[in-house]
Structures are given as C-alpha cells and as structure tokens.
Design a protein around this motif. Structure first.
Motif, PDB file in Angstrom:
ATOM      1  N   PRO A   1      61.756 -29.430 -27.613  1.00  0.00           N
ATOM      2  CA  PRO A   1      60.668 -29.540 -26.621  1.00  0.00           C
ATOM      3  C   PRO A   1      60.098 -30.954 -26.580  1.00  0.00           C
ATOM      4  N   GLY A   2      60.051 -31.509 -25.383  1.00  0.00           N
ATOM      5  CA  GLY A   2      59.493 -32.853 -25.224  1.00  0.00           C
ATOM      6  C   GLY A   2      60.447 -33.974 -25.555  1.00  0.00           C
ATOM      7  N   ASP A   3      61.754 -33.686 -25.671  1.00  0.00           N
ATOM      8  CA  ASP A   3      62.740 -34.733 -25.987  1.00  0.00           C
ATOM      9  C   ASP A   3      63.036 -35.529 -24.714  1.00  0.00           C
ATOM     10  N   ASP A   4      62.203 -36.530 -24.438  1.00  0.00           N
ATOM     11  CA  ASP A   4      62.372 -37.323 -23.216  1.00  0.00           C
ATOM     12  C   ASP A   4      63.681 -38.081 -23.209  1.00  0.00           C
ATOM     13  N   PHE A   5      64.116 -38.567 -24.380  1.00  0.00           N
ATOM     14  CA  PHE A   5      65.382 -39.302 -24.439  1.00  0.00           C
ATOM     15  C   PHE A   5      66.543 -38.387 -24.050  1.00  0.00           C
ATOM     16  N   GLY A   6      66.547 -37.171 -24.605  1.00  0.00           N
ATOM     17  CA  GLY A   6      67.613 -36.231 -24.293  1.00  0.00           C
ATOM     18  C   GLY A   6      67.614 -35.838 -22.824  1.00  0.00           C
ATOM     19  N   MET A   7      66.414 -35.656 -22.252  1.00  0.00           N
ATOM     20  CA  MET A   7      66.323 -35.315 -20.830  1.00  0.00           C
ATOM     21  C   MET A   7      66.889 -36.436 -19.971  1.00  0.00           C
ATOM     22  N   MET A   8      66.531 -37.688 -20.313  1.00  0.00           N
ATOM     23  CA  MET A   8      67.019 -38.813 -19.524  1.00  0.00           C
ATOM     24  C   MET A   8      68.534 -38.944 -19.643  1.00  0.00           C
ATOM     25  N   ARG A   9      69.070 -38.687 -20.844  1.00  0.00           N
ATOM     26  CA  ARG A   9      70.527 -38.733 -21.006  1.00  0.00           C
ATOM     27  C   ARG A   9      71.197 -37.704 -20.093  1.00  0.00           C
ATOM     28  N   GLU A  10      70.639 -36.485 -20.051  1.00  0.00           N
ATOM     29  CA  GLU A  10      71.237 -35.447 -19.216  1.00  0.00           C
ATOM     30  C   GLU A  10      71.184 -35.828 -17.738  1.00  0.00           C
ATOM     31  N   VAL A  11      70.028 -36.311 -17.281  1.00  0.00           N
ATOM     32  CA  VAL A  11      69.877 -36.679 -15.875  1.00  0.00           C
ATOM     33  C   VAL A  11      70.860 -37.783 -15.492  1.00  0.00           C
ATOM     34  N   LEU A  12      70.915 -38.841 -16.303  1.00  0.00           N
ATOM     35  CA  LEU A  12      71.790 -39.964 -15.980  1.00  0.00           C
ATOM     36  C   LEU A  12      73.260 -39.570 -16.069  1.00  0.00           C
ATOM     37  N   THR A  13      73.606 -38.725 -17.032  1.00  0.00           N
ATOM     38  CA  THR A  13      74.996 -38.279 -17.153  1.00  0.00           C
ATOM     39  C   THR A  13      75.415 -37.511 -15.911  1.00  0.00           C
ATOM     40  N   ARG A  14      74.588 -36.566 -15.476  1.00  0.00           N
ATOM     41  CA  ARG A  14      74.945 -35.780 -14.294  1.00  0.00           C
ATOM     42  C   ARG A  14      74.998 -36.647 -13.047  1.00  0.00           C
ATOM     43  N   ARG A  15      74.047 -37.570 -12.931  1.00  0.00           N
ATOM     44  CA  ARG A  15      74.003 -38.432 -11.749  1.00  0.00           C
ATOM     45  C   ARG A  15      75.257 -39.292 -11.650  1.00  0.00           C
ATOM     46  N   PHE A  16      75.636 -39.957 -12.735  1.00  0.00           N
ATOM     47  CA  PHE A  16      76.735 -40.925 -12.652  1.00  0.00           C
ATOM     48  C   PHE A  16      78.105 -40.278 -12.790  1.00  0.00           C
ATOM     49  N   GLN A  17      78.195 -39.122 -13.422  1.00  0.00           N
ATOM     50  CA  GLN A  17      79.464 -38.393 -13.394  1.00  0.00           C
ATOM     51  C   GLN A  17      79.810 -38.004 -11.962  1.00  0.00           C
ATOM     52  N   ARG A  18      78.793 -37.604 -11.217  1.00  0.00           N
ATOM     53  CA  ARG A  18      79.037 -37.244  -9.818  1.00  0.00           C
ATOM     54  C   ARG A  18      79.424 -38.474  -8.999  1.00  0.00           C
ATOM     55  N   LEU A  19      78.755 -39.601  -9.244  1.00  0.00           N
ATOM     56  CA  LEU A  19      79.114 -40.826  -8.530  1.00  0.00           C
ATOM     57  C   LEU A  19      80.554 -41.242  -8.833  1.00  0.00           C
ATOM     58  N   LEU A  20      80.940 -41.158 -10.096  1.00  0.00           N
ATOM     59  CA  LEU A  20      82.305 -41.533 -10.482  1.00  0.00           C
ATOM     60  C   LEU A  20      83.339 -40.621  -9.829  1.00  0.00           C
ATOM     61  N   LYS A  21      82.960 -39.367  -9.618  1.00  0.00           N
ATOM     62  CA  LYS A  21      83.875 -38.421  -8.995  1.00  0.00           C
ATOM     63  C   LYS A  21      83.964 -38.631  -7.487  1.00  0.00           C
ATOM     64  N   GLU A  22      82.808 -38.836  -6.839  1.00  0.00           N
ATOM     65  CA  GLU A  22      82.771 -38.905  -5.378  1.00  0.00           C
ATOM     66  C   GLU A  22      83.089 -40.286  -4.830  1.00  0.00           C
ATOM     67  N   ASP A  23      82.765 -41.338  -5.573  1.00  0.00           N
ATOM     68  CA  ASP A  23      82.964 -42.696  -5.056  1.00  0.00           C
ATOM     69  C   ASP A  23      83.355 -43.638  -6.206  1.00  0.00           C
ATOM     70  N   PRO A  24      84.530 -43.412  -6.790  1.00  0.00           N
ATOM     71  CA  PRO A  24      84.917 -44.228  -7.952  1.00  0.00           C
ATOM     72  C   PRO A  24      85.082 -45.706  -7.623  1.00  0.00           C
ATOM     73  N   ASP A  25      85.413 -46.017  -6.368  1.00  0.00           N
ATOM     74  CA  ASP A  25      85.631 -47.416  -5.977  1.00  0.00           C
ATOM     75  C   ASP A  25      84.339 -48.115  -5.563  1.00  0.00           C
ATOM     76  N   ARG A  26      83.230 -47.384  -5.542  1.00  0.00           N
ATOM     77  CA  ARG A  26      81.926 -47.930  -5.129  1.00  0.00           C
ATOM     78  C   ARG A  26      81.972 -48.500  -3.713  1.00  0.00           C
ATOM     79  N   SER A  27      82.711 -47.819  -2.863  1.00  0.00           N
ATOM     80  CA  SER A  27      82.846 -48.301  -1.486  1.00  0.00           C
ATOM     81  C   SER A  27      81.696 -47.845  -0.600  1.00  0.00           C
TER      82      SER A  27
END
Length: 621
Positions: free
Chosen positions: A443-469
C-alpha cells in the motif's frame, strides 16, 4: 485491390507507370512512402483520370509536389459507385491518419436535450452518446454549458422534473427545486398527470421553435388569473413569461428564415485552419464550436471543408441544410452521402445574399477571430517550450511532453494518470488513466505504481509504433516526484530498451511550497528555477493538470467501488433488476437473506432469476 511497387521508380515516373493498367472505374487510391507509410488517401470518379493528374511534372501546389516526390508505391481499390468511394476514403483517412490528408483531430460527441417517454411524468435532462433511451431528442448543442443554460431556463418556464426515476419514486415531500419554482413537484402529487403532460407538450413545442404561441397563451392565462383575482397564479405565470423571454434574448442569433441548419465556415492562416460550426435548430442558435483540423501541410479551403464534412458527420445525423463558406469540389457526392446517412434529403449550399449569407459571414468572422487567438496562444506556447528546453539543457525543443502522476488513499483504488501537452497546449484526447493492477504492491508504493504505469505505456508504444513514425512517442517525461521516482522511471525505460527520452522529476522542495520546487535529472544534482521564471509557472501548470486528472480518476474509481454491491456479480442482474431488488428489500444484505419465494415476489424477477439469486448467496455463487 492492387498494391504495386514499380521497381526503383519514384514520384512522377512511378505514378506514370501505373496509368497503363488502371481502370476508369470509381475507387480509392493510396500513396505510400519508402517505408510503406500511407502519405495520402484520395477518391476518384475515374481512377485513371485522377491519377494521371499526379503524373504531370508541373502545375502542382507545393504541398502536392512534396507528396508526389515522396511517393514510392501506390495502392488501388475499385468501388461500385462514386459515393462508395467517398465513404471508403473517409473511413481510411480516419483509420490511417495520412500526413498529407486533412484530418479532424478533436471531434467529440455533442450533447442533446432528452425528454423521456417511459414514465407517466417525463423527465427532461442532458444526454450525450448513443440514443438508446425511449424519448425525444433535441440537439445537437455545441457544448454542455449551452445545454445546461437552456435546461435551466426551461425548468423555470415549464417546471419539468430533472430527477432520476429512483429519486422520483422515493420522494415524500417536494425538493428544493419546487421551492425555488423550477419544478412542479409531480413526485408528491402537486400537479396532475394531465396538467404535467400539457407542460411537457409546451416544452417540446418550444424546442421545436414554436415559442411565440406558448408566450401568447401564457399571457392570456395571466390576464385571466388577474381578472379572477388569482394573484398568486398570475404572478407565477408572469415569472414563467419572463423566463421564456430570457431564453429568447439569450440567443445571440435567431434566424427567422432558417429553421434547421449547420453553418460551417473555414479560415486558413499561417498554415493552420479553423472551422467554425453554428448549430441552428428550431429557428434558434444552439451554440457554436471551433475545430482545428490538420490541414495536410497546406490544403486550401474547399478541400478542408470537404474533408471536414465527411469526417464530422461520420457519426452524427446531418441537418436538412448545411451552409458553407466555400464551394466544395464534390458537392453532389457529399450531398448523396449525407442524405443516405440521414435517411432524408440533405442540401448543401453556399449562400451569396440574404439572411443565410449573413449567417455564413458571422461564422467566417468567428473562425478568423478564433484562429487569430489560437495562433497567438501557439506562439506563446512555442516560446515556453523553447525556454523549457534551454532551462533543462534538452537537445531539442519537445513537441510532445507526457506528465505522470499517481493518486490513491493508503494504496486503495490506486490510479495512474498521464496528460499530454505540446505546441498547441493540452491535448486532452491523448490523456490516459491506468488502473493499478499489481496486487503484490505494498500500500502506497508510489515507485511500484509508476513502474507499472510506465511499463504498460511504453510496451504498448513499442508494439504499436516501434519505428516511432507516428506522433505518440514523447520527447520529454515529467514525473511528479524526486530522485527516487526519476531513478525508478529511468530503470523501467532501460529495461524496455529505451534510453533516449529525457526524464525530469518535479519535487515539492522546501516546505512543499509552490515556487520552491526542485528538479531532478539523472546524473545531475537537484536544481531550482527562479521564482518568477515563466518556465516554472508552466511546469506548475502541467503538474497541477496531471494531479487534477489523476485524482479525478481516483475519485471516480472510489465512488464506483463504494456504490458496488454483491448484486453486480450475479449474471443477468442489470440496472433495472438491481433497482427493483433494492427498492423491494431496502439493501443488498436484505436481498442476500431473502427466501426464494420472497425473491419471486419482486417485480421483474422470474422464477429462474430468483433461483439464480438465491443460489448465488446460499451456494457460494
């Protein structure tokens, strides 16, 4: 469908090589760059004739010339009719978002006024979204504020209820709205069903543009009441007449000769376009909205308007008349397409004189003024982004900044929020919420929450737009937190193989006062900005917006959880059956203790459903 790459040919030569095999049928063509990305989607009444225009080496605008030069291959799809080609073109533009097409980026649904028809005492309220409920819909209105303003006036004139059916059925005495003369209190029998129905009919007449008849009748009733010495009734009627007059006077435009139309004007300046839309319904202006479509790197007014019409009415019913500031090339095709969507005739016109021309001129003036304000704001925003890049030593001026924040109460109902800003300010269509899913977090693990948010956000970016086009990769991350949060974010990105996106942490600093923020970048000591720095104010605004967004998501999640009951987990129990059970038994706990025969006695609960509910609570669900 044809998808052909003609050797190493490009540009005019490539396009010329397609002409020998192209059909003269209607269809859609796509122009692709070297990497296979779609540059442009276009329709054609005659594919060969249309594509032949691009094969000419001269006579093109700078925008079209750049597009032709970048073309390395083309794709073609024939259709049975020109209207089908137009519809397919709009669908592909919306799906593919080609760089050189005009694209409506900030389109949203518009609110309506709904007068329900599934209750003896109909409710009047704001409605947005699919029109699934039984009732009459009036709109669209340009904004929620325009609807609220009209509803406020309508309540004062027609005294219709705005409460939900459940609140209506549970009232034992009139609410405050009755006391301030904005409701007739049908919930407790202060008005008969016949008299209430007459009020509903009057309200709908007004929404249909027949307000003068209502006003004349109210005036007659007021005089009759005064003559009969019914002064209290006469005063109430006088107040309703005044409220009705206020509604009419609040309308900035009330065209006499235009009952129903959308007035659409475009103004282009500085490479940007503003499309202004005025909604005219029932001879009244129901508000206006401005749009800023991407112009495809230099499209002109007719092309912008034609693309706007196709995309704007993709999920909206067009009115009977659409007034434009500029003539479009394929007006006949667009008229046919919109008429099909509306299920009745739709007319598109460019008026040159009279009241309709004045309406268009007014919309054009608003478009010009709105774009001027936008360009001024963009210039200020550009200066702020440049100053931010200089203050933090960035390699380039960021065009997309993502700001992250978490919100929770001792770890409960945790939500991560992401907002986006760039050269045009906040991009609210790109905001995202992340429900924290990791049950192993403390409870209250802000670091862990931020890791989860950033992981989900950028895993999706890598999947949908790997070339950053695309335009969805950020140039800068702002994190609400200090060195620890920044280290967690950098580690998360490195684990995903991303090492080139700058990360800045914004910590509260001394005494947690605004103006004393400390900034953290990996490998550098913390630093501050001068208290009067425009960049500091800018970052504070971004942080506050991220906090507002995250805490709003958290509150919504918490409220939903508080309102949840075990009944929500029973298959087949929807809102209506849940309401019936709670009304009958008083609480979910009482439902859980009810016998099978008691459950069968509830209106709308069949014997099979009663058995299912009973088994859920007595057999472990």
């Amino acid at each position: 469908m044809a998808d052909v790459t003609q050797g190493k040919l490009t540009g005019h030569a490539l396009i010329q090589s397609y002409l020998k095999t192209l059909t003269t049928q209607p269809g859609v063509y796509r122009m692709l760059d070297e990497a296979g990305r779609v540059l442009y989607v276009g329709k054609a009444r005659n594919l060969r004739a249309r594509v032949a225009n691009y094969a000419r080496p001269t006579g093109h605008s700078a925008r079209i010339a750049r597009m032709i030069q970048a073309t390395h291959s083309m794709m073609f799809l024939t259709t049975r009719t020109e209207t089908e080609a137009l519809l397919l073109e709009q669908n592909l533009i919306k799906q593919l978002k080609p760089h050189f097409n005009v694209l409506l980026r900030d389109d949203k649904s518009f609110p309506n006024i709904l007068v329900t028809k599934d209750h003896p005492y109909p409710q009047i309220r704001k409605h947005r979204g699919a029109k699934r409920e039984k009732g009459n819909y009036y709109g669209p209105f340009a904004s929620a504020s325009a609807v609220n303003r009209t509803l406020n006036h309508l309540q004062r004139v027609f005294l219709l209820r705005s409460c939900t059916d459940s609140v209506f059925s549970s009232r034992t005495r009139p609410c405050l709205l009755y006391q301030i003369k904005r409701c007739s209190a049908p919930c407790v029998g202060r008005i008969s069903q016949t008299d209430y129905a007459a009020l509903v009919e009057d309200a709908e007449r007004f929404l249909q543009g027949r307000s003068t008849q209502i006003q004349a009748r109210l005036a007659q009733e007021m005089e009759a009441a005064a003559e009969a010495l019914e002064f209290e009734r006469a005063a109430a009627l006088r107040d309703r007449i005044r409220a009705l007059t206020a509604v009419q006077s609040s309308q900035s435009i009330n065209p006499r000769g235009v009952a129903e139309a959308d007035v659409i004007a475009v103004h282009i300046e500085g490479g940007q376009a503003c499309v202004q839309v005025f909604f005219i319904r029932a001879n009244q202006s129901w508000g206006n909205r401005d749009f800023y479509p991407r112009t495809g790197s230099g499209a002109e007014e007719p092309e912008v308007l034609e693309a706007f019409l196709g995309q704007f009415y993709a999920d909206k019913t067009p009115p009977r008349l659409i007034l434009l500031s500029h003539a479009i090339e394929n007006a006949d095709l667009m008229t046919e397409l919109l008429s099909e969507r509306a299920g009745r005739k739709v007319e598109i016109a460019v008026p040159l004189r009279g009241e309709k021309a004045e309406l268009v001129a007014n919309a054009a003036r608003n478009a010009r003024e709105s774009l001027a304000r936008r360009l001024s704001e963009d210039a200020a925003q550009a200066r702020l982004l440049e100053a931010l890049a200089e203050a933090f030593g960035l390699d380039r001026v960021p065009r997309r900044i993502e700001v992250y924040d978490n919100s929770h109460i001792q770890g409960a109902h945790a939500v991560g929020g992401m907002i986006v800003t760039g050269p045009e300010g906040f991009v609210k269509s790109q905001y995202r919420k992340f429900n924290i899913r990791n049950a192993d977090l403390s409870p209250g693990d802000d670091f862990g929450m931020m890791r989860e948010v950033l992981t989900r956000r950028f895993q999706r970016l890598l999947k949908e737009d790997p070339d950053r086009s695309g335009e969805t990769w950020p140039d800068l991350l702002l994190i609400d937190g200090g060195a620890g949060q920044v280290a967690a974010v950098v580690e998360t990105l490195e684990d995903l193989g991303i090492e080139d996106i700058p990360v800045i942490g914004v910590a509260k600093g001394i005494d947690r006062d605004a103006g004393k923020e400390e900034f953290h970048r990996p490998g550098r000591p913390p630093f501050a900005l001068p208290r009067n720095s425009p960049v500091l104010y800018f970052i504070q605004r971004l942080r506050d917006e991220a906090h507002r967004w995250a805490i709003g998501a958290h509150r919504a999640k918490r409220a939903k959880a508080i309102g949840a009951t075990p009944l929500d987990e029973i298959p087949g129990i929807g809102a209506a059956r849940k309401r019936a059970l709670l009304t009958h038994f008083g609480s979910a706990k009482a439902v859980s203790r009810a016998g099978l025969e008691d459950l069968k006695a509830v209106e709308g609960i069949s014997a099979a459903m009663a058995q299912r509910i009973y088994d859920f609570f007595h057999s472990g669900g």
